[in-house]
Design a protein around this motif. Structure first.
Motif, PDB file in Angstrom:
ATOM      1  N   ASP A 238       0.841  -1.190   0.000  1.00 61.18           N
ATOM      2  CA  ASP A 238       0.000   0.000   0.000  1.00 61.18           C
ATOM      3  C   ASP A 238       0.877   1.242   0.000  1.00 61.18           C
ATOM      4  N   PRO A 351      -1.438  -4.705  -4.434  1.00 60.23           N
ATOM      5  CA  PRO A 351      -2.534  -4.638  -3.468  1.00 60.23           C
ATOM      6  C   PRO A 351      -3.874  -4.250  -4.061  1.00 60.23           C
ATOM      7  N   GLU A 352      -3.909  -3.709  -5.286  1.00 61.77           N
ATOM      8  CA  GLU A 352      -5.172  -3.199  -5.825  1.00 61.77           C
ATOM      9  C   GLU A 352      -6.224  -4.299  -5.943  1.00 61.77           C
ATOM     10  N   SER A 409      -5.389  10.892  -4.608  1.00 64.01           N
ATOM     11  CA  SER A 409      -5.635  10.108  -3.402  1.00 64.01           C
ATOM     12  C   SER A 409      -6.008  11.030  -2.264  1.00 64.01           C
ATOM     13  N   ARG A 475      -9.025  -3.667   6.745  1.00 62.17           N
ATOM     14  CA  ARG A 475      -8.100  -3.709   5.616  1.00 62.17           C
ATOM     15  C   ARG A 475      -7.610  -5.134   5.421  1.00 62.17           C
ATOM     16  N   ASP A 476      -7.707  -5.647   4.201  1.00 60.54           N
ATOM     17  CA  ASP A 476      -7.232  -7.002   3.889  1.00 60.54           C
ATOM     18  C   ASP A 476      -7.831  -8.035   4.833  1.00 60.54           C
ATOM     19  N   ASP A 530     -11.862   1.039  -6.509  1.00 57.38           N
ATOM     20  CA  ASP A 530     -12.050  -0.216  -5.784  1.00 57.38           C
ATOM     21  C   ASP A 530     -12.804  -1.199  -6.680  1.00 57.38           C
TER      22      ASP A 530
END
Length: 562
Positions: A238, A351-352, A409, A475-476, A530
């Motif tokens: 990230d 990570p996307e 961002s 997250r994740d 996303d």
């Protein structure tokens, strides 16, 4: 830090294998196509190609009865050199390593050198502390009570240090009476393997556990020797940082046994088929590995190195495991479906769209037999006017908007801003609050592990003068509570993920605030980039001197700082 497996990911396996065929050749659509020499059904290739254009970078291997139906790779192994991923690209498999460690244990059981109910203290007399009384079986099923970490992935830890650290861990409950996922437990199994086999853990793994029926060796280790041969994917973390490359000299006892292996997805799938068809361990061992052990609820049970799903979950029983979430930047998923001897192995290095997220997204449609979903492109047209800069909420927190190239961002600082930008999906507010309380208790030094964490913080940053909550995000697949750590000389931001017993599962200190990449959503709004739809449900709008973040909890208005 390696991590465990989420529920929905494995749904793809039950139908994906029937959708691939070995007769079709590779597509010719460029970098988002399977690599030369690979093959995959055109429909699957088209869907995966769309996901590759949305951010998936990695490899997939699918087999039925030991015959590969689909081998494909997408995206970039190394951006700087322009090297694409191929079917020969090596990935770190993280916690999937535990399946290999479990297989080594059962091989030693087959050879009558070890019994599942042996107590580890009798095997390793130098091991001290309450863990000496737990059994090999309890370590395999994460029911030993071991709680907390024994080392940091890429910091040297030798055998003596590992034994000392693990021996110093307290048990969260009496062995066999509960469940807590433990990397330390699988490192302790690696130490047992070394002692019982008379070889080093790594030599035994290479000589006995990794050889495939055709004589090839299924990979090796990401860091140190014997190394996994072949070209390696460079991981991205990230924020765009490059992951650990595998150059860490060790010693590696922080990850040995629990997360150190690396290989291609093709070898990972071939090894899985060999394991469950009795070519690596006995038929009795195969049954033991596949038999549900500790009940995790909702049709899931822990087995040695895997999670078993019964037919109530998706109609057919299967086993699954996954790994990633550490500082290498890779993610791997692995599924075994006994019916048809089906395997799916996938790995990613960005990570996307991780391997887990991709399988989670495609699974329901594959099970229903419908067309595979593809990511929706952002709306066309002119992007709304946005002002780069810092924005402050009236409650104290704020946002920072930055731009690089054609990407924008937004990051959040402060608990109020984090709550606005990262509203949880499917996680009750009280669960977030309890997680935050456990993190604050940890860093307050109220537990043995907390005192170690506090000591480590002070060694790195100076005497700690204060710990303040800075918001919790999902997250994740894990909860991460951010904290602001004040010391005599500076203030640093960090996050911690802890289990129900307060043990650290993952952490990063001196990190950047949580951030989202934005894409134009039309009508003067932005939304998170996303493609899997697994992130926060928010929109961002810009007005004259202000920014509005709108989510399930309503709008939050921040003023441009001048």
């Amino acid at each position: 830090m390696t991590k465990h497996f989420r529920l929905m990911v494995v749904a793809i396996s039950l139908a994906a294998l029937a959708a691939c065929t070995a007769e079709s050749g590779p597509s010719e659509s460029g970098s988002s196509s399977p690599a030369a020499g690979a093959h995959c059904d055109g429909r699957v290739d088209a869907a995966l190609g769309a996901w590759a254009r949305a951010g998936f970078s990695g490899s997939i291997a699918i087999s039925t009865g030991g015959r590969f139906d689909c081998l494909a790779s997408y995206g970039s192994a190394e951006d700087a050199a322009g090297t694409p991923n191929t079917v020969d690209t090596v990935f770190s498999i993280g916690s999937v390593t535990k399946a290999f460690t479990a297989a080594s244990v059962f091989r030693l059981v087959d050879d009558r050198k070890l019994a599942l109910d042996d107590r580890v203290g009798s095997i390793l007399p130098e091991l001290t502390g309450p863990v000496a009384g737990v059994t090999v079986r309890q370590l395999l099923l994460h029911t030993s009570g071991l709680n907390g970490t024994h080392g940091t992935d890429h910091k040297p830890l030798d055998r003596v240090g590992a034994l000392s650290a693990i021996g110093g861990l307290k048990l969260a409950f009496a062995p066999g009476t509960g469940y807590v996922y433990s990397n330390a437990g699988y490192t302790l199994l690696a130490l047992v393997i070394e002692k019982v086999s008379g070889q080093s853990y790594r030599d035994y793994t290479m000589a006995t556990t990794l050889p495939l029926p055709d004589g090839r060796i299924a990979g090796g280790f990401w860091d140190g020797e014997p190394a996994a041969p072949g070209p390696r994917a460079v991981g991205r973390l990230d924020g765009g940082r490059t992951g650990e490359s595998g150059s860490f000299a060790g010693p590696h006892w922080a990850v040995d046994g629990n997360g150190g292996l690396a290989m291609t997805t093709r070898d990972l799938a071939a090894w899985t088929h060999a394991l469950f068809t009795g070519r690596l361990v006995s038929a009795a061992a195969v049954r033991a590995i596949g038999t549900p052990g500790h009940d995790l609820g909702k049709g899931r049970s822990e087995t040695p190195g895997w999670v078993a799903y019964d037919a109530s979950v998706y109609g057919k029983p299967f086993l699954a495991t996954a790994g990633g979430g550490g500082d290498i930047g890779h993610n791997a998923v692995l599924v075994w479906v006994p019916e048809g001897e089906r395997v799916i192995a996938m790995a990613s290095n960005r990570p996307e769209v991780t391997a887990e997220k991709l399988l989670e997204k495609l699974g329901p449609a594959l099970l229903a037999g419908g067309p595979l979903p593809t990511p929706s492109p952002p709306p066309g047209g002119t992007a709304p006017a946005a002002t780069v800069g810092k924005y402050r909420l009236g409650t104290g927190g704020g946002f920072e908007v930055t731009a690089a190239g054609n990407q924008m961002s937004i990051s959040a600082s402060g608990a109020d801003a984090v709550s606005a930008l990262f509203p949880p999906r499917g996680v009750p507010a009280d669960e977030l609050r309890r997680h935050e309380e456990r993190v604050l208790a940890l860093l307050g030094g109220k537990t043995q592990e907390g005192r170690r964490e506090r000591k480590a913080l002070e060694a790195a940053f100076g005497r700690v003068t204060g710990i303040a909550p800075a918001g919790t995000v999902v997250r994740d697949g894990e909860l991460r509570s951010y904290v602001t750590v004040s010391t005599d000389t500076r203030t640093v931001l960090g996050w911690f993920a802890v289990n129900q017993e307060g043990g650290v599962e993952a952490a990063e200190v001196d990190t950047a605030p949580p951030a989202l990449t934005l894409v134009a959503a039309g009508a003067g709004r932005y939304r998170p980039d996303d493609p899997t739809g697994s992130g926060p449900e928010v929109t961002v709008e810009f007005g004259t001197g202000r920014l509005t973040v709108t989510g399930p909890g309503g709008p939050y208005v921040a003023e441009l700082a001048r």
